[in-house]
Design an enzyme around this catalytic site. Structure first.
Site, PDB file in Angstrom:
ATOM      1  N   HIS A 164       0.847  -1.203   0.000  1.00 58.50           N
ATOM      2  CA  HIS A 164       0.000   0.000   0.000  1.00 58.50           C
ATOM      3  C   HIS A 164       0.873   1.240   0.000  1.00 58.50           C
ATOM      4  CE1 HIS A 164      -2.423  -3.110   2.014  1.00 58.50           C
ATOM      5  NE2 HIS A 164      -3.434  -2.555   1.378  1.00 58.50           N
ATOM      6  N   LYS A 195      -1.238  -7.967  -4.359  1.00 58.22           N
ATOM      7  CA  LYS A 195      -2.145  -6.819  -4.192  1.00 58.22           C
ATOM      8  C   LYS A 195      -1.339  -5.522  -4.118  1.00 58.22           C
ATOM      9  CE  LYS A 195      -5.840  -5.031  -1.227  1.00 58.22           C
ATOM     10  NZ  LYS A 195      -6.562  -5.172   0.036  1.00 58.22           N
ATOM     11  N   LYS A 237     -16.798  21.392 -19.916  1.00 57.24           N
ATOM     12  CA  LYS A 237     -17.689  21.416 -21.088  1.00 57.24           C
ATOM     13  C   LYS A 237     -17.140  22.231 -22.260  1.00 57.24           C
ATOM     14  CE  LYS A 237     -22.154  20.760 -18.845  1.00 57.24           C
ATOM     15  NZ  LYS A 237     -23.481  21.327 -18.615  1.00 57.24           N
ATOM     16  N   ASP A 284     -27.771  18.699 -23.371  1.00 55.81           N
ATOM     17  CA  ASP A 284     -28.451  19.588 -22.411  1.00 55.81           C
ATOM     18  C   ASP A 284     -29.575  20.313 -23.120  1.00 55.81           C
ATOM     19  OD1 ASP A 284     -26.854  19.115 -20.236  1.00 55.81           O
ATOM     20  OD2 ASP A 284     -25.521  20.833 -20.572  1.00 55.81           O
TER      21      ASP A 284
HETATM   22  P1  ATR Z   1     -24.116  26.025 -15.624  1.00 49.35           P
HETATM   23  O1  ATR Z   1     -23.131  25.374 -16.535  1.00 49.35           O
HETATM   24  O2  ATR Z   1     -24.928  25.036 -14.814  1.00 49.35           O
HETATM   25  O3  ATR Z   1     -24.992  26.989 -16.334  1.00 49.35           O
HETATM   26  P2  ATR Z   1     -22.447  28.139 -14.660  1.00 49.35           P
HETATM   27  O4  ATR Z   1     -21.848  28.228 -16.006  1.00 49.35           O
HETATM   28  O5  ATR Z   1     -21.559  28.174 -13.459  1.00 49.35           O
HETATM   29  O6  ATR Z   1     -23.295  26.819 -14.510  1.00 49.35           O
HETATM   30  O7  ATR Z   1     -23.560  29.302 -14.522  1.00 49.35           O
HETATM   31  C1  ATR Z   1     -24.244  29.553 -13.366  1.00 49.35           C
HETATM   32  C2  ATR Z   1     -25.186  30.746 -13.565  1.00 49.35           C
HETATM   33  O8  ATR Z   1     -25.918  30.908 -12.349  1.00 49.35           O
HETATM   34  C3  ATR Z   1     -24.471  32.054 -13.815  1.00 49.35           C
HETATM   35  O9  ATR Z   1     -25.242  32.830 -14.667  1.00 49.35           O
HETATM   36  C4  ATR Z   1     -24.436  32.703 -12.426  1.00 49.35           C
HETATM   37  O10 ATR Z   1     -24.475  34.122 -12.439  1.00 49.35           O
HETATM   38  P3  ATR Z   1     -23.148  35.015 -12.674  1.00 49.35           P
HETATM   39  O11 ATR Z   1     -22.963  35.090 -14.159  1.00 49.35           O
HETATM   40  O12 ATR Z   1     -23.493  36.304 -12.060  1.00 49.35           O
HETATM   41  O13 ATR Z   1     -22.032  34.300 -11.973  1.00 49.35           O
HETATM   42  C5  ATR Z   1     -25.732  32.227 -11.840  1.00 49.35           C
HETATM   43  N1  ATR Z   1     -25.670  32.187 -10.389  1.00 49.35           N
HETATM   44  C6  ATR Z   1     -24.883  31.406  -9.632  1.00 49.35           C
HETATM   45  N2  ATR Z   1     -25.121  31.631  -8.316  1.00 49.35           N
HETATM   46  C7  ATR Z   1     -26.087  32.579  -8.265  1.00 49.35           C
HETATM   47  C8  ATR Z   1     -26.773  33.257  -7.204  1.00 49.35           C
HETATM   48  N3  ATR Z   1     -26.510  32.972  -5.924  1.00 49.35           N
HETATM   49  N4  ATR Z   1     -27.704  34.173  -7.519  1.00 49.35           N
HETATM   50  C9  ATR Z   1     -27.977  34.458  -8.811  1.00 49.35           C
HETATM   51  N5  ATR Z   1     -27.374  33.871  -9.859  1.00 49.35           N
HETATM   52  C10 ATR Z   1     -26.438  32.951  -9.585  1.00 49.35           C
END
Ligand code: ATR
Length: 494
Positions: A116, A141, A287, A323
């Site tokens: 290990h 192992k 992504k 998606d």
């Molecule tokens: P995903 O791939 O799931 O869309 P992401 O790319 O991280 O995730 O996007 C998250 C979105 O949620 C963003 O638009 C983010 O806003 P900002 O552009 O201002 O960062 C929004 N978001 C995340 N937390 C938030 C919160 N507490 N209140 C409002 N909007 C929020």
């Protein structure tokens, strides 16, 4: 083979635990956890146990709890042979003489010699493998701790080497980067996978429970099993494995869906090209980056600018975006989209995919976001309206889509916009799938709106992924049933 690890404080609870090890081929009895050790008790347990038993007695430096001296520890292993243990696990670090003596006097027991490394990916595992090989045990192992996804690759290569040399090996990585590797190792030829009997009873980090391994259909996996799974970091929150593995089972597809925690994306893609893969899901944060490592991209995914699905065919990797399909399909199952006024809250990757899909369906879209410039970016790329979250009160919408994480477990009491802005008679769709109905959805439902829970997008997206990977129609209703059962369990635990 599937070994259930029994790590209990006394023989009575160990015997009770063994009774719960449904579906296990073997029991690993961790004597170092036991505080009332007596040879007679061990003999009784071994005699009464229907499954073959591996006796293990780890000292502290090897991740164990044995409190006595080294001589006593080895003595107990010898007595375990005399007591009829089917397998004995002895660590290479016990010293060559102790290991040799145990092998020489093994009687009917099989000997596993183990190594290990708890500190990362730097161990000379080939050197250790060769050292153990010379001792001619029944099983070798080798376990290391993956400090990165690449830590698994050395282990996989070792399994292939042992296989070529006709050596029986058990090899895998501990830690969260090694979780998928525990299952993949079995497909590649590692002989035993260890499981805890329940959550919180793990004897090593990254160990699955018996129930979890059964949901991966562990006993049906073999060298011909095709590999699929989700690439992301983190990935533990994902539930897609529940649907895909159940669907593979239902449709008799010899494949497994794993959750790959990936920090080094290029290295991961390079390595997995050589394996028997059918494809991957891709999630945060890969992504967009993944596009540069694949061989082709579908038109829609290219225009969205994000890939959440990769199809592997004849060594070529092609990117798709399911998606978009998943979300639009979920909405179309409940409402018309053409000429409808849709507000999309959030301007991240999901918002891009959904906005693209809505525009394709000829909806009028306005993207509202906390950070205005991010909403403007989408509006510029796709030619739609945009604004800040505060603008919602001025918009006469038919459909409201939340793509922000606000309201997701554990923040059950939050809503992305003030609830009084939810309008009667509209359709409200939240891509958050845990909880099943978020605060805004519950409120909208009370107001008489049509609500679309995020689980629908997940199911529809996975249905398309299944088709892309296997060429077969996915058992959609069955996948939905499986995820709803899982959701029920999770909400009981929440
Ligand atoms: P995903 O791939 O799931 O869309 P992401 O790319 O991280 O995730 O996007 C998250 C979105 O949620 C963003 O638009 C983010 O806003 P900002 O552009 O201002 O960062 C929004 N978001 C995340 N937390 C938030 C919160 N507490 N209140 C409002 N909007 C929020």
């Amino acid at each position: 083979m599937l070994a259930a690890v029994v790590a209990e404080k006394n023989f009575e609870s160990a015997s009770n635990s063994i009774k719960k090890a449904n579906g296990a081929d073997l029991i690993e009895l961790r004597l170092d956890y036991i505080e009332d050790f007596e040879v007679v008790k061990l003999k009784r347990l071994l005699k009464n146990c229907k499954n073959p038993v591996i006796v293990t007695n780890r000292k502290k430096g090897e991740g164990g709890f044995f409190k006595g001296g080294e001589k006593e520890r080895i003595q107990i292993l010898k007595k375990s042979i005399d007591s009829g243990a089917d397998y004995i696990d002895i660590e290479l670090s016990s010293g060559i003489n102790s290991v040799k003596e145990l092998i020489k006097n093994k009687k009917k027991s099989k000997i596993i010699v183990s190594y290990h490394d708890f500190y990362g990916d730097s161990a000379d595992i080939i050197g250790k493998y060769n050292e153990i090989k010379k001792l001619k045990p029944d099983l070798i192992k080798i376990v290391t701790k993956a400090g990165s996804v690449t830590g698994n690759f050395k282990i996989f290569d070792l399994i292939k080497k042992a296989d070529k040399e006709n050596r029986k090996i058990i090899a895998f990585c501990m830690g969260s980067y090694g979780e998928f590797g525990r299952i993949l190792s079995i497909i590649l030829g590692s002989r035993i996978i260890y499981a805890s009997l329940s959550k919180g009873k793990e004897s090593a980090s990254g160990q699955f429970t018996l129930d979890e391994l059964n949901s991966y259909r562990i006993k049906k996996l073999d060298k011909n099993t095709k590999i699929a799974g989700l690439i992301g970091n983190p990935v533990e929150h994902s539930w897609s494995h529940i649907m895909h593995n159940a669907a593979f089972d239902r449709m008799d597809v010899n494949a497994v869906y794993l959750k790959f925690r990936v920090d080094k994306l290029k290295e991961f893609i390079d390595y997995f090209r050589k394996l028997n893969c059918i494809g991957f899901g891709v999630t945060i944060p890969h992504k967009i980056n993944v596009i540069r490592y694949i061989d082709g991209i579908d038109k829609k995914a290219k225009e969205i600018g994000a890939v959440n699905t990769i199809v592997a065919k004849k060594g070529k990797l092609t990117g798709y975006n399911t998606d978009c399909y998943g979300a639009i399909q979920s909405l179309k199952q409940r409402t018309k989209l053409k000429n409808r006024n849709v507000v999309v809250l959030g301007a991240g990757g999901s918002s891009r995919a959904i906005t693209y899909g809505l525009l394709e369906e000829n909806a009028n879209v306005t993207v509202l976001n906390r950070t205005l410039k991010n909403a403007k970016l989408i509006a510029n790329d796709f030619d739609c309206g945009y604004g800040s979250l505060y603008d919602l009160k001025n918009i006469n919408y038919d459909i409201l889509v939340n793509t922000t994480p606000v309201g997701m477990h554990p923040d059950l009491d939050k809503s992305p916009v003030p609830l009084n802005l939810v309008r009667k008679g509209t359709v409200v769709f939240d891509i958050v799938f845990n909880p099943y109905k978020t605060k805004i959805l519950k409120y909208a439902e009370k107001k008489g709106c049509v609500v679309v829970p995020g689980i629908e997008m997940l199911v529809n997206g996975n249905v398309l992924q299944f088709k892309l990977w296997t060429g077969k129609n996915a058992p959609e209703q069955f996948m939905r049933k499986k995820i709803m059962e899982y959701l029920k369990n999770v909400s009981h635990q929440n």
